[in-house]
Enzyme design. Structure first.
Site, PDB file in Angstrom:
ATOM      1  N   CYS A  91      85.840  33.261  29.189  1.00 35.16           N
ATOM      2  CA  CYS A  91      84.952  32.707  28.113  1.00 35.16           C
ATOM      3  C   CYS A  91      85.743  31.294  27.549  1.00 35.16           C
ATOM      4  O   CYS A  91      86.883  31.453  27.057  1.00 35.16           O
ATOM      5  CB  CYS A  91      84.740  33.593  26.959  1.00 35.16           C
ATOM      6  SG  CYS A  91      83.596  33.074  25.765  1.00 35.16           S
ATOM      7  N   LYS A 132      86.817  38.415  35.537  1.00 31.72           N
ATOM      8  CA  LYS A 132      86.142  37.108  35.648  1.00 31.72           C
ATOM      9  C   LYS A 132      87.266  36.186  34.990  1.00 31.72           C
ATOM     10  O   LYS A 132      87.745  36.360  34.013  1.00 31.72           O
ATOM     11  CB  LYS A 132      84.941  36.876  34.963  1.00 31.72           C
ATOM     12  CG  LYS A 132      84.439  35.550  35.192  1.00 31.72           C
ATOM     13  CD  LYS A 132      82.953  35.103  34.528  1.00 31.72           C
ATOM     14  CE  LYS A 132      82.628  33.709  34.864  1.00 31.72           C
ATOM     15  NZ  LYS A 132      81.419  33.317  34.097  1.00 31.72           N
ATOM     16  N   HIS A 161      85.188  31.303  37.982  1.00 29.54           N
ATOM     17  CA  HIS A 161      84.446  29.935  37.531  1.00 29.54           C
ATOM     18  C   HIS A 161      85.285  28.684  37.890  1.00 29.54           C
ATOM     19  O   HIS A 161      86.526  28.762  37.409  1.00 29.54           O
ATOM     20  CB  HIS A 161      84.116  30.051  36.084  1.00 29.54           C
ATOM     21  CG  HIS A 161      83.484  28.665  35.598  1.00 29.54           C
ATOM     22  ND1 HIS A 161      82.056  29.100  35.648  1.00 29.54           N
ATOM     23  CD2 HIS A 161      83.621  27.617  35.327  1.00 29.54           C
ATOM     24  CE1 HIS A 161      81.414  27.738  35.173  1.00 29.54           C
ATOM     25  NE2 HIS A 161      82.752  26.949  34.960  1.00 29.54           N
TER      26      HIS A 161
END
Length: 321
Positions: A91, A132, A161
């Site tokens: 995030c 992630k 990502h």
């Protein structure tokens, strides 16, 4: 995708097909073990075997910077029937990072390792623990260190990502950087970032050397993207949904939200979704402008009904032709 892909959106998107797994919005973990009601609120699928109505498994995503509470809450999720635990170190939101969560932890690979390791030990071996990350926080200098740390800590899979936190969501996504992780790990890797069209997915697979892909904003902007991607990977071709195919989905989505939220808030998810849909469908921008200041469900229903009537007329004309 905090605040956007909740259980109502998961139900709609998985019903369209092409999605093998969902991850919840993040559950913010502080010092305490959260009560079951928190997990049921963010993942009501826990009451039905941890799957959407379409049968797609939903992993519960945890976000936090302290290993012991993360592990204890992961254990609670497993007890409640979560089919998997997902750990969010990706995030980029400044408010999250300032609270010691998300991508800021990537500056400390040893801490990443400790969190993953303790979570892995806290849940049954049959429950996957996925992670992630981004390529890094300020830069990519610790990228491979984090991949090694996560691998050695026992993670089941790693989604990456293809940008740093400082990159935000600015194009491009550096898919080829993900391929570097192959040098230091053998666990399954999942590529993420800037996949808006089936061709993007094929390009990403080639550059990242990843078979599996994670879709976020692309799936909201084009709800049939997952099944279009699957078809493209298989060398097949599918007809993409047009705007008139989207309108009934909007109506269905709004009605489900009316049943799930207070009426004065029920339109908010619809407006958020339209903000994404307008990236693909110009008509979504017009509909967004028409309802953005409305809160009365009846007024919004009337506007959507007009769209449905237009769809019906177009269908009739097509049949006559």
């Amino acid at each position: 995708m905090q605040g956007v892909i909740d259980h109502t959106m998961r139900a709609l998107l998985t019903d369209l097909g092409g999605i093998d797994r969902c991850v919840t919005e993040f559950v913010r973990v502080g010092e305490q073990v959260l009560p079951p009601r928190v997990f049921y609120r963010l993942c009501p699928e826990l009451t039905s075997g941890g799957r959407t109505v379409a049968g797609t498994p939903v992993y519960v995503q945890l976000l936090g910077g302290k290993a012991a509470p993360m592990a204890a809450n992961a254990a609670r999720c497993a007890e409640l029937g979560a089919p998997g635990i997902d750990l969010n170190f990706g995030c980029p939101a400044k408010t999250v990072n300032r609270s010691d969560g998300g991508a800021i932890i990537l500056r400390e690979p040893q801490r990443v390792s400790n969190i993953v390791s303790q979570v892995r030990k806290a849940v049954p071996a049959t429950v996957p623990v996925t992670v992630k990350i981004r390529l890094g926080f300020e830069d990519r200098s610790r990228f491979l260190d984090n991949v090694v740390a996560i691998t050695e800590a026992g993670a089941t899979e790693l989604a990456i990502h293809a940008r740093t936190r400082d990159d935000g969501y600015r194009p491009p996504a550096w898919w080829d950087e993900i391929a570097r992780a192959r040098e230091v790990t053998s666990i399954p890797l999942i590529a993420n970032g800037e996949i808006w069209r089936p061709q993007d997915a094929l390009n990403c697979q080639q550059a990242s050397r990843c078979r599996d892909l994670m879709l976020g904003r692309g799936a909201l902007s084009r709800p049939d993207l997952p099944r279009l991607v699957k078809a493209a990977v298989a060398g097949e071709s599918l007809q993409a949904l047009e705007w008139l195919d989207i309108v009934p989905l909007l109506q269905r989505f709004f009605e489900v939200n009316l049943a799930s939220y207070e009426q004065r808030h029920a339109a908010n998810p619809l407006k958020q979704w339209l903000a994404y849909l307008r990236n693909t469908y110009p008509e979504a921008a017009l509909l967004f402008e028409a309802i953005k200041r409305l809160h009365d469900p009846a007024a919004i229903h009337l506007i959507i009904a007009d769209q449905l009537e237009a769809r019906k007329i177009c269908s009739q004309h097509a049949s006559a032709a």
